[in-house]
Design a protein around this motif. Structure first.
Motif, PDB file in Angstrom:
ATOM      1  N   ILE A 365      -0.539  10.096  -9.935  1.00  0.00           N
ATOM      2  CA  ILE A 365       0.127   9.242  -8.825  1.00  0.00           C
ATOM      3  C   ILE A 365       1.235   8.713  -9.199  1.00  0.00           C
ATOM      4  CG2 ILE A 365      -0.830   8.399  -7.172  1.00  0.00           C
ATOM      5  CD1 ILE A 365      -3.520  10.277  -7.639  1.00  0.00           C
ATOM      6  N   ALA A 366       1.132   7.612 -10.384  1.00  0.00           N
ATOM      7  CA  ALA A 366       1.403   6.672 -10.646  1.00  0.00           C
ATOM      8  C   ALA A 366       3.077   6.773 -11.012  1.00  0.00           C
ATOM      9  CB  ALA A 366       1.170   6.407 -12.653  1.00  0.00           C
ATOM     10  N   ALA A 367       3.464   8.307 -11.345  1.00  0.00           N
ATOM     11  CA  ALA A 367       4.768   7.918 -11.076  1.00  0.00           C
ATOM     12  C   ALA A 367       5.522   8.974  -9.747  1.00  0.00           C
ATOM     13  CB  ALA A 367       4.920   9.916 -11.978  1.00  0.00           C
ATOM     14  N   GLN A 368       4.623   9.524  -8.935  1.00  0.00           N
ATOM     15  CA  GLN A 368       5.662   8.563  -7.805  1.00  0.00           C
ATOM     16  C   GLN A 368       5.074   7.642  -6.692  1.00  0.00           C
ATOM     17  OE1 GLN A 368       7.277  12.031  -6.762  1.00  0.00           O
ATOM     18  NE2 GLN A 368       6.465  12.177  -8.654  1.00  0.00           N
ATOM     19  N   LEU A 369       4.538   7.526  -7.446  1.00  0.00           N
ATOM     20  CA  LEU A 369       3.618   5.728  -6.441  1.00  0.00           C
ATOM     21  C   LEU A 369       5.307   4.907  -6.597  1.00  0.00           C
ATOM     22  CD1 LEU A 369       2.092   4.872  -3.930  1.00  0.00           C
ATOM     23  CD2 LEU A 369       0.863   3.630  -6.243  1.00  0.00           C
ATOM     24  N   GLU A 370       5.284   5.134  -7.892  1.00  0.00           N
ATOM     25  CA  GLU A 370       6.413   3.542  -8.480  1.00  0.00           C
ATOM     26  C   GLU A 370       8.475   4.337  -7.257  1.00  0.00           C
ATOM     27  OE1 GLU A 370       6.590   3.097 -13.017  1.00  0.00           O
ATOM     28  OE2 GLU A 370       7.843   5.122 -12.167  1.00  0.00           O
ATOM     29  N   LYS A 371       7.620   5.309  -6.502  1.00  0.00           N
ATOM     30  CA  LYS A 371       9.243   5.742  -5.931  1.00  0.00           C
ATOM     31  C   LYS A 371       8.578   5.633  -4.371  1.00  0.00           C
ATOM     32  CE  LYS A 371       9.496   9.480  -7.855  1.00  0.00           C
ATOM     33  NZ  LYS A 371      10.061  10.963  -8.383  1.00  0.00           N
ATOM     34  N   ALA A 372       7.494   5.179  -3.956  1.00  0.00           N
ATOM     35  CA  ALA A 372       6.891   4.934  -2.164  1.00  0.00           C
ATOM     36  C   ALA A 372       8.094   4.438  -1.725  1.00  0.00           C
ATOM     37  CB  ALA A 372       5.381   4.140  -2.409  1.00  0.00           C
ATOM     38  N   ASP A 373       8.376   4.987  -0.173  1.00  0.00           N
ATOM     39  CA  ASP A 373       9.050   4.644   0.915  1.00  0.00           C
ATOM     40  C   ASP A 373       8.368   5.127   2.123  1.00  0.00           C
ATOM     41  OD1 ASP A 373      11.434   3.989   2.573  1.00  0.00           O
ATOM     42  OD2 ASP A 373      12.897   4.192   0.773  1.00  0.00           O
ATOM     43  N   VAL A 374       7.931   4.206   2.603  1.00  0.00           N
ATOM     44  CA  VAL A 374       7.556   4.270   3.857  1.00  0.00           C
ATOM     45  C   VAL A 374       7.020   3.573   5.014  1.00  0.00           C
ATOM     46  CG1 VAL A 374       5.374   5.254   2.556  1.00  0.00           C
ATOM     47  CG2 VAL A 374       5.210   2.660   3.322  1.00  0.00           C
ATOM     48  N   THR A 375       7.304   4.031   6.116  1.00  0.00           N
ATOM     49  CA  THR A 375       7.384   3.306   7.412  1.00  0.00           C
ATOM     50  C   THR A 375       6.512   3.375   8.238  1.00  0.00           C
ATOM     51  OG1 THR A 375      10.257   3.514   7.271  1.00  0.00           O
ATOM     52  CG2 THR A 375       9.240   3.148   9.010  1.00  0.00           C
ATOM     53  N   LEU A 376       5.643   2.486   9.355  1.00  0.00           N
ATOM     54  CA  LEU A 376       4.734   2.436   9.672  1.00  0.00           C
ATOM     55  C   LEU A 376       5.250   1.028  11.235  1.00  0.00           C
ATOM     56  CD1 LEU A 376       2.187   3.808  10.350  1.00  0.00           C
ATOM     57  CD2 LEU A 376       0.831   1.648   8.979  1.00  0.00           C
ATOM     58  N   ALA A 377       4.810   1.941  12.013  1.00  0.00           N
ATOM     59  CA  ALA A 377       5.506   0.894  13.925  1.00  0.00           C
ATOM     60  C   ALA A 377       5.883   0.257  13.185  1.00  0.00           C
ATOM     61  CB  ALA A 377       4.010   0.350  13.459  1.00  0.00           C
ATOM     62  N   GLY A 378       7.593   0.882  12.711  1.00  0.00           N
ATOM     63  CA  GLY A 378       8.736  -0.451  12.647  1.00  0.00           C
ATOM     64  C   GLY A 378       8.852  -0.634  11.034  1.00  0.00           C
ATOM     65  N   GLN A 379       8.058  -0.829  10.894  1.00  0.00           N
ATOM     66  CA  GLN A 379       8.288  -1.486   9.326  1.00  0.00           C
ATOM     67  C   GLN A 379       7.838  -0.793   7.644  1.00  0.00           C
ATOM     68  OE1 GLN A 379       7.383  -5.147   9.103  1.00  0.00           O
ATOM     69  NE2 GLN A 379       7.414  -5.188  11.559  1.00  0.00           N
ATOM     70  N   ARG A 380       9.542  -0.740   7.453  1.00  0.00           N
ATOM     71  CA  ARG A 380       9.517   0.030   6.677  1.00  0.00           C
ATOM     72  C   ARG A 380       9.689  -1.232   5.068  1.00  0.00           C
ATOM     73  NH1 ARG A 380      14.753   2.676   4.611  1.00  0.00           N
ATOM     74  NH2 ARG A 380      14.338   4.327   2.596  1.00  0.00           N
ATOM     75  N   ALA A 381       8.752   0.097   3.955  1.00  0.00           N
ATOM     76  CA  ALA A 381       8.544  -1.106   2.500  1.00  0.00           C
ATOM     77  C   ALA A 381       9.264   0.046   2.009  1.00  0.00           C
ATOM     78  CB  ALA A 381       6.922  -1.748   2.630  1.00  0.00           C
ATOM     79  N   ARG A 382       9.494  -0.040   0.069  1.00  0.00           N
ATOM     80  CA  ARG A 382       9.217   0.912  -0.946  1.00  0.00           C
ATOM     81  C   ARG A 382       8.620  -0.204  -1.763  1.00  0.00           C
ATOM     82  NH1 ARG A 382      13.263  -1.193  -4.024  1.00  0.00           N
ATOM     83  NH2 ARG A 382      14.790  -2.975  -3.496  1.00  0.00           N
ATOM     84  N   MET A 383       8.024   0.800  -3.119  1.00  0.00           N
ATOM     85  CA  MET A 383       7.747  -0.088  -4.337  1.00  0.00           C
ATOM     86  C   MET A 383       8.622   0.066  -5.013  1.00  0.00           C
ATOM     87  SD  MET A 383       5.551  -1.354  -6.212  1.00  0.00           S
ATOM     88  CE  MET A 383       3.631  -0.587  -5.422  1.00  0.00           C
TER      89      MET A 383
END
Length: 440
Positions: A365-383
């Motif tokens: 999970i950590a290996a993928q969480l390092e690459k997190a890129d999510v959008t919710l309610a118009g707000q986009r963020a990445r790890m």
């Protein structure tokens, strides 16, 4: 021709056609509906102060996390191949740290005993630091039972700099990032000549005042710091002596990282003492602070956050309305975008780990969480993989009466809300780091 029409479209045939269409519609709807989450729950252990002087903040966090997991579960849970258990729901399990670092470490052992591999905490950088150390040691000794630590609010910069850990991911902007956002507004306040710094006497509070001194000296050397003090965290019941010193100092503004009751009681005492200056805050937009300040805070209480209910977009408005429908009591009005994005990032990482062939554990999970890129309610963020610091937008807002331009929503039924006056993109909010990540 009429006979042919009547034969082809007789009442009986029209009824059969309608039934067929209804069957097909139902089949399509069923095909589109998310498959239910029937696999074993993925449990997340929330370690937080649920009793004692900061219990209100712990309960508020719990509501946020529950709402976030409900959204994931409503769409079928975390989607995994049948070989990995199929779709699995997310579940939050509560552990009361009583707002104490030693208690946080004690309940961590309970989390481990219950075989929960994902831990989340945030209200106290001191507790977060201790948990990082404990989880690092646990993971070194127990490679088959490793754990992840998801941090939603502990913002001491050191946690993703000198003390960064592969197993720790921070989803809030750290104190220096928040301070820079506040300073972008303070810098433009040309009337400001004297400022008072006050904070809680622990790692986070100390970091806030240290960075405030540095940034004021660099960006507003003409502003005089007329007070600079720390007070015991969550122990002061009467802030009138502090308020009296603030007023006597001639300060035109107060800058503080206080949160919870330490902020509410401070601003209430300041109002009662007759202080008429501004408050530059990290958390002045919730948990009783606006109601405590009342009309005296209009145009004077300034707060920084990753998101505000009055962010002027349709997606943001719908998001906030949805939360208020789920938690209609004004006392429960405490929603943070970053906590929602944290759960979305976790769900994304687990699904990607499953798609990569599993197994599903802390390391994958950590290996993928390092690459997190999510959008919710118009707000986009990445790890950011380099230090595990979430990169997201920041906003600065000023308190005003509900109904004023830009203040559609109030806070906690107080009649006061916050109008966004400055937006920073993730790129503008981003800062360099000094982390040297040690990966397993």
């Amino acid at each position: 021709m009429k006979h042919l029409f009547d034969t082809l479209f007789s009442p009986r045939r029209r009824a059969l056609a309608a039934a067929l269409v209804g069957t097909l519609t139902t089949a399509v709807s069923l095909a589109q509906a998310p498959a239910p989450a029937t696999g074993a729950p993925i449990r997340i252990g929330m370690i937080e102060g649920l009793s004692g002087p900061i219990a209100n903040t712990g309960e508020a966090v719990f509501r946020n996390l529950v709402w976030a997991t409900e959204r994931v579960n409503a769409r079928g849970g975390v989607k995994l191949p049948a070989s990995l258990g199929g779709n699995r729901p997310l579940v939050i399990e509560r552990f009361d740290s009583k707002g104490q670092t030693e208690e946080a470490l004690s309940v961590l052992r309970s989390v481990i005993d219950r075989d929960i591999s994902i831990v989340t905490q945030g209200n106290s950088s001191a507790a977060a630091s201790a948990l990082i150390d404990a989880i690092n040691k646990h993971n070194e000794r127990n490679t088959s039972r490793q754990m992840l630590f998801l941090n939603y609010s502990a913002v001491d910069p050191i946690l993703t700099n000198e003390r960064c850990s592969y197993w720790h991911f921070r989803f809030d902007a750290h104190a220096d990032m928040r301070m820079s956002a506040l300073m972008s507004v303070l810098r433009d306040d040309k009337q400001l000549k004297n400022i008072y710094l006050i904070g809680q006497d622990y790692s986070f509070g100390q970091a806030v005042l240290r960075e405030a001194r540095s940034q004021i000296a660099a960006q507003r050397p003409d502003v005089k710091i007329v007070g600079d003090e720390l007070h015991p965290m969550a122990r002061v019941k009467d802030f009138m002596p502090y308020a009296a010193k603030i007023k006597a100092s001639g300060a035109q503004a107060v800058l503080t990282g206080n949160w919870g009751n330490d902020l509410t009681l401070l601003v209430k005492a300041a109002r009662e003492s007759g202080f008429e200056g501004s408050f530059y805050t990290f958390y002045g937009n919730a948990l009783g602070a606006p109601a405590a300040m009342g009309d005296a805070g209009i145009g004077k209480v300034i707060a920084v956050a990753d998101w505000f209910p009055n962010v002027p977009t349709p997606e943001s408005e719908a998001f906030y309305k949805s939360f208020r429908e789920r938690f209609p009591s004004p006392a429960d009005d405490y929603v943070h975008m970053r906590m929602q994005l944290m759960i979305e990032s976790l769900a994304q990482a687990i699904e990607r780990a499953g798609a990569a062939g599993g197994p599903i554990n802390a390391a994958t999970i950590a290996a993928q969480l390092e690459k997190a890129d999510v959008t919710l309610a118009g707000q986009r963020a990445r790890m950011r993989a380099g230090d595990h610091q979430f990169q997201q937008s920041l906003a600065v807002a000023v308190m005003d009466k509900q109904g004023a331009p830009g203040v559609k929503f109030d806070v906690e039924g107080s009649g006061y809300g916050f109008r966004v006056i400055r937006n920073l993109t993730p790129q503008q909010a981003e800062q360099p780091h000094t982390c040297t990540m040690q990966r397993p």
